[in-house]
Scaffold this motif. Structure first.
Motif, PDB file in Angstrom:
ATOM      1  N   LEU A   1       5.788  -1.417   7.495  1.00 18.85           N
ATOM      2  CA  LEU A   1       4.643  -0.525   7.687  1.00 18.85           C
ATOM      3  C   LEU A   1       4.627  -0.084   9.140  1.00 18.85           C
ATOM      4  O   LEU A   1       4.738  -0.909  10.055  1.00 18.85           O
ATOM      5  CB  LEU A   1       3.345  -1.262   7.342  1.00 18.85           C
ATOM      6  CG  LEU A   1       2.030  -0.491   7.485  1.00 18.85           C
ATOM      7  CD1 LEU A   1       1.976   0.673   6.495  1.00 18.85           C
ATOM      8  CD2 LEU A   1       0.846  -1.433   7.254  1.00 18.85           C
ATOM      9  N   GLU A   2       4.520   1.223   9.344  1.00 22.49           N
ATOM     10  CA  GLU A   2       4.415   1.776  10.693  1.00 22.49           C
ATOM     11  C   GLU A   2       3.419   2.920  10.642  1.00 22.49           C
ATOM     12  O   GLU A   2       3.588   3.870   9.883  1.00 22.49           O
ATOM     13  CB  GLU A   2       5.769   2.270  11.191  1.00 22.49           C
ATOM     14  CG  GLU A   2       5.715   2.837  12.601  1.00 22.49           C
ATOM     15  CD  GLU A   2       7.064   3.337  13.085  1.00 22.49           C
ATOM     16  OE1 GLU A   2       7.222   3.503  14.304  1.00 22.49           O
ATOM     17  OE2 GLU A   2       7.959   3.574  12.242  1.00 22.49           O
ATOM     18  N   GLU A   3       2.366   2.804  11.431  1.00 21.75           N
ATOM     19  CA  GLU A   3       1.330   3.824  11.448  1.00 21.75           C
ATOM     20  C   GLU A   3       1.230   4.432  12.838  1.00 21.75           C
ATOM     21  O   GLU A   3       1.497   3.774  13.845  1.00 21.75           O
ATOM     22  CB  GLU A   3      -0.013   3.216  11.039  1.00 21.75           C
ATOM     23  CG  GLU A   3      -0.003   2.612   9.634  1.00 21.75           C
ATOM     24  CD  GLU A   3      -1.318   1.941   9.297  1.00 21.75           C
ATOM     25  OE1 GLU A   3      -2.222   2.645   8.814  1.00 21.75           O
ATOM     26  OE2 GLU A   3      -1.432   0.721   9.532  1.00 21.75           O
ATOM     27  N   GLU A   4       0.823   5.665  12.889  1.00 20.64           N
ATOM     28  CA  GLU A   4       0.740   6.387  14.157  1.00 20.64           C
ATOM     29  C   GLU A   4      -0.204   5.677  15.120  1.00 20.64           C
ATOM     30  O   GLU A   4      -1.310   5.264  14.750  1.00 20.64           O
ATOM     31  CB  GLU A   4       0.251   7.816  13.910  1.00 20.64           C
ATOM     32  CG  GLU A   4       0.290   8.687  15.155  1.00 20.64           C
ATOM     33  CD  GLU A   4      -0.091  10.125  14.854  1.00 20.64           C
ATOM     34  OE1 GLU A   4      -0.216  10.904  15.815  1.00 20.64           O
ATOM     35  OE2 GLU A   4      -0.269  10.459  13.660  1.00 20.64           O
TER      36      GLU A   4
ATOM     37  N   PRO B   1       0.834  -1.208   0.000  1.00 19.13           N
ATOM     38  CA  PRO B   1       0.000   0.000   0.000  1.00 19.13           C
ATOM     39  C   PRO B   1       0.870   1.259   0.000  1.00 19.13           C
ATOM     40  O   PRO B   1       2.068   1.208   0.290  1.00 19.13           O
ATOM     41  CB  PRO B   1      -0.796  -0.137   1.297  1.00 19.13           C
ATOM     42  CG  PRO B   1       0.072  -0.951   2.192  1.00 19.13           C
ATOM     43  CD  PRO B   1       0.769  -1.923   1.288  1.00 19.13           C
ATOM     44  N   GLN B   2       0.257   2.377  -0.308  1.00 24.06           N
ATOM     45  CA  GLN B   2       0.988   3.634  -0.431  1.00 24.06           C
ATOM     46  C   GLN B   2       1.698   4.014   0.858  1.00 24.06           C
ATOM     47  O   GLN B   2       2.791   4.579   0.840  1.00 24.06           O
ATOM     48  CB  GLN B   2       0.021   4.745  -0.849  1.00 24.06           C
ATOM     49  CG  GLN B   2       0.700   6.082  -1.129  1.00 24.06           C
ATOM     50  CD  GLN B   2      -0.276   7.117  -1.663  1.00 24.06           C
ATOM     51  OE1 GLN B   2      -1.455   6.821  -1.857  1.00 24.06           O
ATOM     52  NE2 GLN B   2       0.207   8.325  -1.905  1.00 24.06           N
ATOM     53  N   GLU B   3       1.086   3.683   1.993  1.00 18.66           N
ATOM     54  CA  GLU B   3       1.676   4.090   3.272  1.00 18.66           C
ATOM     55  C   GLU B   3       2.835   3.202   3.711  1.00 18.66           C
ATOM     56  O   GLU B   3       3.543   3.510   4.675  1.00 18.66           O
ATOM     57  CB  GLU B   3       0.604   4.113   4.369  1.00 18.66           C
ATOM     58  CG  GLU B   3      -0.066   2.774   4.641  1.00 18.66           C
ATOM     59  CD  GLU B   3      -1.299   2.533   3.783  1.00 18.66           C
ATOM     60  OE1 GLU B   3      -2.142   1.717   4.198  1.00 18.66           O
ATOM     61  OE2 GLU B   3      -1.410   3.169   2.703  1.00 18.66           O
ATOM     62  N   ALA B   4       3.049   2.076   3.025  1.00 14.26           N
ATOM     63  CA  ALA B   4       4.149   1.173   3.375  1.00 14.26           C
ATOM     64  C   ALA B   4       5.464   1.688   2.799  1.00 14.26           C
ATOM     65  O   ALA B   4       5.493   2.510   1.877  1.00 14.26           O
ATOM     66  CB  ALA B   4       3.862  -0.228   2.867  1.00 14.26           C
ATOM     67  N   ILE B   5       6.561   1.180   3.341  1.00 10.70           N
ATOM     68  CA  ILE B   5       7.901   1.598   2.918  1.00 10.70           C
ATOM     69  C   ILE B   5       8.601   0.422   2.253  1.00 10.70           C
ATOM     70  O   ILE B   5       8.639  -0.686   2.798  1.00 10.70           O
ATOM     71  CB  ILE B   5       8.732   2.078   4.126  1.00 10.70           C
ATOM     72  CG1 ILE B   5       8.072   3.290   4.789  1.00 10.70           C
ATOM     73  CG2 ILE B   5      10.168   2.397   3.717  1.00 10.70           C
ATOM     74  CD1 ILE B   5       8.717   3.687   6.103  1.00 10.70           C
TER      75      ILE B   5
END
Length: 653
Positions: A607-610, A589-593
């Protein structure tokens, strides 16, 4: 000339290699979908049986009767027939010489040269290509029992499968009066292969034999335990080679006949001296009399075969007309030498108890901290059974824990010694292996080097074995969870004539538990492979909540480990130049690195989300398996990457 013998022609089983794993399964599948035949031939030489004679069944490739075997073979039959799953017929009982080696003949000679009391029953189950079917083996075992065989030698083996019917066959033979001896396997690779004991040696009612080299050391090829069930195998060790005028052959195939000969001599001694015996008695005696060796029990079992000491022990019982009392616990000490326990850990291991007959053991724990060790006060067995030993390490308290656990019945007693230090853990990791049916993934197996790397850095490691117990509360006992080979393909042999592939998908409850675990700050590392090894469709279904999806292609296409050098800046990849990869690329996904690319495709991501947790996904497990961690592929930095992934998902990096 030197030649190494592998009982069945298969690639080394390495679940970390999708191609090798599937090739092994395909070969076994082809073997199991072939068959066996039945034929009794007249023997050319008269056979003389006495009160001391012991019939030993040799389930192998047949035998060529020469001067050594003359007058030693009492019955012969071939099981290589379509009715037993073979795809051709071979009614001859002479040696089929798999791969040009007179395997059955060499094994048979080893038995009669080791025991003058042994008479042979030739049950031919291995064809020229070296394969035997489960159906053929089971039929041969039943026939051997009908021929009054009290020892059965199996110098053959294969990869354990789900629903393996040989487990029941071993138990059937044991409780019908036969001592079953099997080669432990030739897939040890000096310990790199992890738990690699072959079937049927892997099962409790069968004596698994390790191989020693010419100098008396554990052979590099000899398979090692423990098993997927967390019991110790092998049981005993013996020289694993045989010399002829033109060659020296190596393998556990040639260690097993020495133990079979020893069992025959023990039985012959009992018969000659009016002493009753049972398979449990012989099993106990062989292990109790073995010469101790300075190696771990998962390498050499109870020690080196010592038949003379075993027979001396029988004489010391000073009994006649009765069954001597004897007891043995295997292993005799815990934890295993590579295991490290921490404060707050829950640990278990299954020990195997042996006795002469049906017995009830009284169990006593001598320890300054007896509540740490969980065992019943009594336990009943019929000659042998497996008993779970639980250790609950306190969250605080003394750093040293020890116990002398005695198992006594009548005049027989055996002891288990437990001794370990427990320190505070910097983090707690779980290896979730509840969705891989591969035995090599269990008890750390092909991830033993990874386990040792983590515990050496004060990180506690526990296995999650039962997916039905997976809940948010269970996962939150750990700072991070490794999903190793999730949804791996394997074959179900419950019905040997319907050998079918299967995987272990995640339930809805498990999916929700993992998503909630991540949402509430948990760390997750997914180590996958390509669709030839894993059920990618089921794995992608589990990963839906992450947005990560694996492709159904494999990189590289030739399945040889290749270096990933295109790494993106990140705390995980900082200072790392490359790592090894064979497996599946992914879309993220777009938010993944993206952490690593191979051929322009994403192969490692995070993936790291707030206010949530941390997730790392790899399309390969090669860089974390034993070979990768030891730098035996291409990269020397796999172990560093594995540790940094661990530190990152647990919040220590």
């Amino acid at each position: 000339m030197y030649r190494y013998w592998e009982p069945s022609p298969r690639q080394p089983e390495r679940s970390g290699s999708s191609v090798k794993k599937i090739l092994a399964i395909i070969i076994i599948a082809m073997i199991l979908l072939s068959g066996g035949i039945l034929m009794v031939l007249e023997l050319d030489w008269p056979v003389s049986e006495s009160d001391a004679s012991v019939r030993v069944a040799v389930l192998d490739s047949g035998m060529d009767i020469d001067f050594t075997l003359q007058g030693k073979v009492v019955a012969q039959r071939s099981f290589i027939l379509p009715q037993y799953g073979y795809n051709f017929t071979d009614i001859a009982v002479t040696d089929s010489s798999p791969q040009g080696t007179p395997h059955g003949t060499l094994v048979s000679k080893g038995i009669v040269q080791g025991s003058s009391n042994a008479l042979l029953v030739n049950a031919k189950v291995m064809a020229r290509e070296g394969g035997a079917t489960s159906e053929g083996l089971i039929a041969a075992i039943h026939w051997a029992l009908e021929q009054n065989c009290t020892v059965i030698n199996l110098s053959l083996g294969g990869s354990p499968t789900f629903g393996d019917p040989l487990e029941e066959a071993m138990e059937y033979a044991f409780y019908h009066g036969a001592v079953v001896v099997a080669a432990g396997g030739n897939s040890g690779e000096g310990g790199l292969a992890g738990n690699s004991i072959s079937t049927p040696a892997v099962y409790p009612h069968c004596i698994a034999v390790a191989g020693l080299d010419e100098y008396g050391f554990p052979a590099e090829y000899s398979s090692r335990g423990p098993t997927a069930s967390r019991i110790i195998k092998p049981d005993i060790a013996a020289p694993g080679y045989v010399e002829t005028t033109s060659a020296v052959y190596f393998g556990t195939s040639f260690a097993a006949p020495r133990v079979s000969a020893g069992a025959a001599d023990i039985i012959a001694y009992c018969q000659s001296n009016d002493i009753e015996w049972t398979p449990g008695f012989v099993f106990s005696l062989l292990l109790d009399s073995a010469a101790p060796m300075s190696y771990a029990s998962y390498v050499v079992g109870a020690g080196r075969l010592d038949v003379s000491t075993a027979i001396d022990m029988i004489g010391q019982f000073n009994v006649s007309g009765t069954l001597p009392e004897i007891a043995h616990v295997h292993p005799g000490s815990l934890p295993m030498d590579f295991e490290r326990l921490f404060l707050g850990d829950d640990y278990f291991f299954n020990v195997q108890l042996f006795s002469s007959e049906y017995d009830t053991f009284n169990i006593e724990i001598e320890s300054e901290t007896p509540d740490v060790f969980g065992l019943p006060t009594t336990y009943s067995i019929n000659q042998t059974d497996v008993l779970r030993v639980n250790i609950t390490v306190p969250t605080s308290g003394p750093g040293h824990y020890a116990a002398n656990i005695s198992f006594s019945t009548g005049s027989a007693e055996t002891n288990l010694f437990i001794d370990f230090e427990a320190d505070e853990a910097a983090a707690r990791i779980a290896f979730d292996i509840s969705h891989t049916p591969w035995s090599i993934d269990t008890t750390y197996g092909q991830f033993k080097e990874l386990y040792e790397e983590l515990v050496s850095n004060d990180i506690s490691v526990t296995e999650i074995r039962d997916g039905s117990q997976t809940s948010l509360a269970r996962l939150q006992e750990f700072d991070g969870v490794f999903l190793l080979d999730p949804c791996a393909w394997d074959f179900n042999e419950t019905a040997p004539d319907q050998f079918e592939p299967f995987s272990l998908p995640f339930t809805q409850q498990e999916k929700e538990a993992y998503e909630q675990y991540y949402d509430q700050g948990g760390g997750i590392f997914v180590a996958a492979l390509s669709n030839s090894s894993l059920d990618i469709a089921s794995l992608n279904d589990f990963l839906n909540w992450t947005g990560v999806q694996f492709n159904f292609t494999r990189l590289p296409f030739d399945s040889s480990p290749t270096l990933v050098t295109n790494l993106s800046p990140h705390p995980i990849t900082s200072g790392i130049a490359d790592f090894d990869f064979v497996g599946a690329p992914m879309t993220i996904p777009q938010e993944a690195i993206t952490l690593g690319r191979l051929g322009g495709r994403v192969v490692l991501s995070c993936l790291e989300e707030e206010d949530k947790g941390r997730l790392v996904v790899s399309g390969s497990n090669f860089f974390i398996d034993n070979w990768g961690m030891r730098g035996q592929y291409n990269s020397n930095e796999n172990d560093v990457l594995a540790l940094k992934i661990t530190l990152w998902i647990t919040g220590l990096l």
